[in-house]
Design a protein around this motif. Structure first.
Motif, PDB file in Angstrom:
ATOM      1  N   TYR A  12     -52.730  -0.246-100.778  1.00 63.48           N
ATOM      2  CA  TYR A  12     -51.646   0.661-100.946  1.00 63.48           C
ATOM      3  C   TYR A  12     -51.891   1.816-100.503  1.00 63.48           C
ATOM      4  O   TYR A  12     -53.065   2.547-100.653  1.00 63.48           O
ATOM      5  N   ASN A  14     -51.874   4.563-102.255  1.00 61.78           N
ATOM      6  CA  ASN A  14     -52.639   5.151-103.331  1.00 61.78           C
ATOM      7  C   ASN A  14     -53.948   4.764-103.144  1.00 61.78           C
ATOM      8  O   ASN A  14     -54.920   4.759-104.215  1.00 61.78           O
ATOM      9  N   VAL A  16     -55.204   1.624-103.522  1.00 65.05           N
ATOM     10  CA  VAL A  16     -55.589   0.419-104.231  1.00 65.05           C
ATOM     11  C   VAL A  16     -55.894  -0.701-103.143  1.00 65.05           C
ATOM     12  O   VAL A  16     -54.845  -1.055-102.448  1.00 65.05           O
ATOM     13  N   ALA A  18     -55.247  -4.227-102.460  1.00 61.25           N
ATOM     14  CA  ALA A  18     -54.713  -5.345-103.222  1.00 61.25           C
ATOM     15  C   ALA A  18     -55.120  -6.690-102.586  1.00 61.25           C
ATOM     16  O   ALA A  18     -54.851  -7.627-103.252  1.00 61.25           O
ATOM     17  N   PRO A  37     -54.603 -13.663-112.364  1.00 62.72           N
ATOM     18  CA  PRO A  37     -54.189 -12.385-113.394  1.00 62.72           C
ATOM     19  C   PRO A  37     -53.257 -11.765-112.918  1.00 62.72           C
ATOM     20  O   PRO A  37     -53.172 -11.440-111.589  1.00 62.72           O
ATOM     21  N   GLY A  38     -52.473 -10.906-113.744  1.00 64.65           N
ATOM     22  CA  GLY A  38     -51.713  -9.937-113.415  1.00 64.65           C
ATOM     23  C   GLY A  38     -52.218  -8.764-112.551  1.00 64.65           C
ATOM     24  O   GLY A  38     -53.508  -8.320-112.922  1.00 64.65           O
ATOM     25  N   GLY A  39     -51.963  -8.377-111.538  1.00 65.47           N
ATOM     26  CA  GLY A  39     -52.293  -7.386-110.494  1.00 65.47           C
ATOM     27  C   GLY A  39     -53.532  -7.930-109.812  1.00 65.47           C
ATOM     28  O   GLY A  39     -54.265  -7.081-109.024  1.00 65.47           O
ATOM     29  N   SER A  40     -53.493  -9.365-109.813  1.00 63.44           N
ATOM     30  CA  SER A  40     -54.683  -9.948-108.793  1.00 63.44           C
ATOM     31  C   SER A  40     -54.211  -9.906-107.285  1.00 63.44           C
ATOM     32  O   SER A  40     -55.060 -10.257-106.418  1.00 63.44           O
ATOM     33  N   GLY A  41     -53.049  -9.629-107.111  1.00 62.42           N
ATOM     34  CA  GLY A  41     -52.508  -9.415-105.509  1.00 62.42           C
ATOM     35  C   GLY A  41     -51.474 -10.533-105.073  1.00 62.42           C
ATOM     36  O   GLY A  41     -51.208 -10.670-104.145  1.00 62.42           O
ATOM     37  N   LYS A  42     -51.019 -11.320-106.178  1.00 71.50           N
ATOM     38  CA  LYS A  42     -50.104 -12.545-105.882  1.00 71.50           C
ATOM     39  C   LYS A  42     -48.910 -11.885-104.852  1.00 71.50           C
ATOM     40  O   LYS A  42     -48.375 -12.594-104.077  1.00 71.50           O
ATOM     41  N   THR A  43     -48.283 -10.894-105.532  1.00 74.03           N
ATOM     42  CA  THR A  43     -46.995 -10.476-104.857  1.00 74.03           C
ATOM     43  C   THR A  43     -47.431  -9.941-103.513  1.00 74.03           C
ATOM     44  O   THR A  43     -46.406 -10.018-102.735  1.00 74.03           O
ATOM     45  N   THR A  44     -48.207  -8.847-103.526  1.00 73.17           N
ATOM     46  CA  THR A  44     -48.705  -8.419-102.312  1.00 73.17           C
ATOM     47  C   THR A  44     -49.045  -9.523-101.123  1.00 73.17           C
ATOM     48  O   THR A  44     -48.567  -9.131 -99.897  1.00 73.17           O
ATOM     49  N   GLN A  83     -40.049 -10.919-106.884  1.00 76.12           N
ATOM     50  CA  GLN A  83     -40.353 -11.154-108.230  1.00 76.12           C
ATOM     51  C   GLN A  83     -39.310 -10.574-109.266  1.00 76.12           C
ATOM     52  O   GLN A  83     -38.940 -11.044-110.156  1.00 76.12           O
TER      53      GLN A  83
HETATM   54  N1  LIG Z   1     -46.107   0.012-104.764  1.00 72.75           N
HETATM   55  C1  LIG Z   1     -47.634  -0.085-105.124  1.00 72.75           C
HETATM   56  N2  LIG Z   1     -48.130   0.895-105.001  1.00 72.75           N
HETATM   57  C2  LIG Z   1     -49.689   0.984-105.427  1.00 72.75           C
HETATM   58  N3  LIG Z   1     -50.306  -0.202-105.826  1.00 72.75           N
HETATM   59  C3  LIG Z   1     -49.510  -1.089-106.102  1.00 72.75           C
HETATM   60  C4  LIG Z   1     -48.238  -1.316-105.866  1.00 72.75           C
HETATM   61  N4  LIG Z   1     -47.958  -2.609-105.969  1.00 72.75           N
HETATM   62  C5  LIG Z   1     -48.982  -3.087-106.730  1.00 72.75           C
HETATM   63  N5  LIG Z   1     -49.949  -2.455-106.401  1.00 72.75           N
HETATM   64  C6  LIG Z   1     -51.336  -2.756-107.027  1.00 72.75           C
HETATM   65  O1  LIG Z   1     -51.875  -3.636-106.236  1.00 72.75           O
HETATM   66  C7  LIG Z   1     -52.590  -4.826-106.867  1.00 72.75           C
HETATM   67  C8  LIG Z   1     -51.976  -6.214-106.801  1.00 72.75           C
HETATM   68  O2  LIG Z   1     -50.531  -6.026-107.246  1.00 72.75           O
HETATM   69  P1  LIG Z   1     -49.757  -7.287-107.300  1.00 72.75           P
HETATM   70  O3  LIG Z   1     -49.516  -7.655-105.996  1.00 72.75           O
HETATM   71  O4  LIG Z   1     -48.319  -6.841-107.772  1.00 72.75           O
HETATM   72  O5  LIG Z   1     -50.425  -8.335-108.186  1.00 72.75           O
HETATM   73  P2  LIG Z   1     -49.596  -9.644-109.075  1.00 72.75           P
HETATM   74  O6  LIG Z   1     -48.352 -10.019-108.366  1.00 72.75           O
HETATM   75  O7  LIG Z   1     -50.947 -10.474-108.926  1.00 72.75           O
HETATM   76  O8  LIG Z   1     -49.615  -9.225-110.417  1.00 72.75           O
HETATM   77  C9  LIG Z   1     -52.527  -4.204-108.547  1.00 72.75           C
HETATM   78  O9  LIG Z   1     -53.596  -3.415-108.911  1.00 72.75           O
HETATM   79  C10 LIG Z   1     -51.413  -3.253-108.324  1.00 72.75           C
HETATM   80  O10 LIG Z   1     -51.345  -2.106-109.465  1.00 72.75           O
END
Ligand SMILES: Nc1ncnc2c1ncn2[C@@H]1O[C@H](COP(=O)(O)OP(=O)(O)O)[C@@H](O)[C@H]1O
Ligand SMILES: [Mg+2]
Length: 231
Positions: A12, A14, A16, A18, A37-44, A83
């Motif tokens: 991302y 910032n 991060v 992902a 777990p939450g934040g593991s990258g599933k959505t990404t 999501q």
């Molecule tokens: N738009 C964004 N900008 C910066 N960091 C992001 C953004 N969306 C997600 N992240 C970060 O990327 C990582 C993976 O997030 P995400 O894919 O949402 O995980 P999950 O769906 O497993 O909870 C996390 O550390 C999250 O904080």
């Protein structure tokens, strides 16, 4: 259609990280559950797999060709359930929401109506068609969002936490629907932390931790040890 992630990473703005070097093949008639777990990258992972986000390295392949270069032509082949369903709604009524994408593909309004009716019945949302999407409950929103994808009959379904807010009855209906989609040969990827749901539908499981694939395989990989360590 076969969707493949080949050594894909995503960072991302910032900084991060992902996703790190993720590889996976999503095949026709197969359900893959992406867990972790939450934040593991599933959505990404789902956003990159649909090329809504372009990977910083690696490739996303649709039947062997670079997906990002095939867009927007193949966009209709891929249905993405976000999501947060609110990210998908922008029409005044549920009916218009369901008809929107379809109207880009079908010019006969009677045909549009007939498909909207069929799909809304299948998802149990027919009674909501005249409502504004802003007045829906969480589970109604999720069902309408899913319906809005199914109307244009995509070959690939990327579903982010589809069981969120759903009642037990709705979860069972969703399970049945997805099993039908599987029989129809759809390629289905589900990001979920719903362990029981994954157990009842997954052909392939991908467990992410801090953006890396830590476990991959059939349902047998969902051991107690994996559950306690990552889920
Ligand atoms: N738009 C964004 N900008 C910066 N960091 C992001 C953004 N969306 C997600 N992240 C970060 O990327 C990582 C993976 O997030 P995400 O894919 O949402 O995980 P999950 O769906 O497993 O909870 C996390 O550390 C999250 O904080
Ligand atoms: Mg997520």
């Amino acid at each position: 259609m076969v969707l493949e992630l080949r050594d894909v990473s995503y960072v991302y703005p910032n900084n991060v990280v992902a996703l790190s070097n993720v590889s996976a093949v999503f095949s026709e008639g197969e359900v893959t559950c992406v867990m972790g777990p939450g934040g593991s990258g599933k959505t990404t992972l789902l956003l990159v797999a649909s090329c809504i986000l372009s990977p910083v390295s690696g490739e996303v392949l649709l039947d062997g060709a670079s997906l990002c270069s095939l867009l927007p032509g193949v966009r209709r082949r891929i249905g993405v359930l976000f999501q947060d369903p609110d990210d998908m709604f922008f029409n005044p009524t549920v009916y218009d929401e369901l008809a929107y994408a379809l109207r880009q593909l079908v010019s006969d309004e009677a045909k549009v109506k007939s498909i909207v009716m069929d799909v809304s019945k299948m998802l149990g949302v027919s009674h909501l068609l005249k409502r504004s999407t802003f007045t829906l409950s969480g589970s109604e929103r999720r069902k309408v969002a899913l319906a809005s994808i199914l109307t244009y009959n995509p070959d690939i379904l990327l579903l982010d936490e589809p069981t969120g807010d759903l009642s037990i009855k709705d979860r069972l209906s969703l399970l049945k629907l997805l099993k039908n989609m599987k029989v129809l040969g759809k390629t289905i990827v589900i990001a979920t932390h719903d362990y029981a749901f994954a157990r009842s539908i997954a052909d392939q499981v991908l467990v992410l931790n801090s953006g890396r694939v830590v476990v991959k395989g059939g349902l047998e990989v969902l051991t107690r040890e994996v559950f306690l360590k990552y889920l």
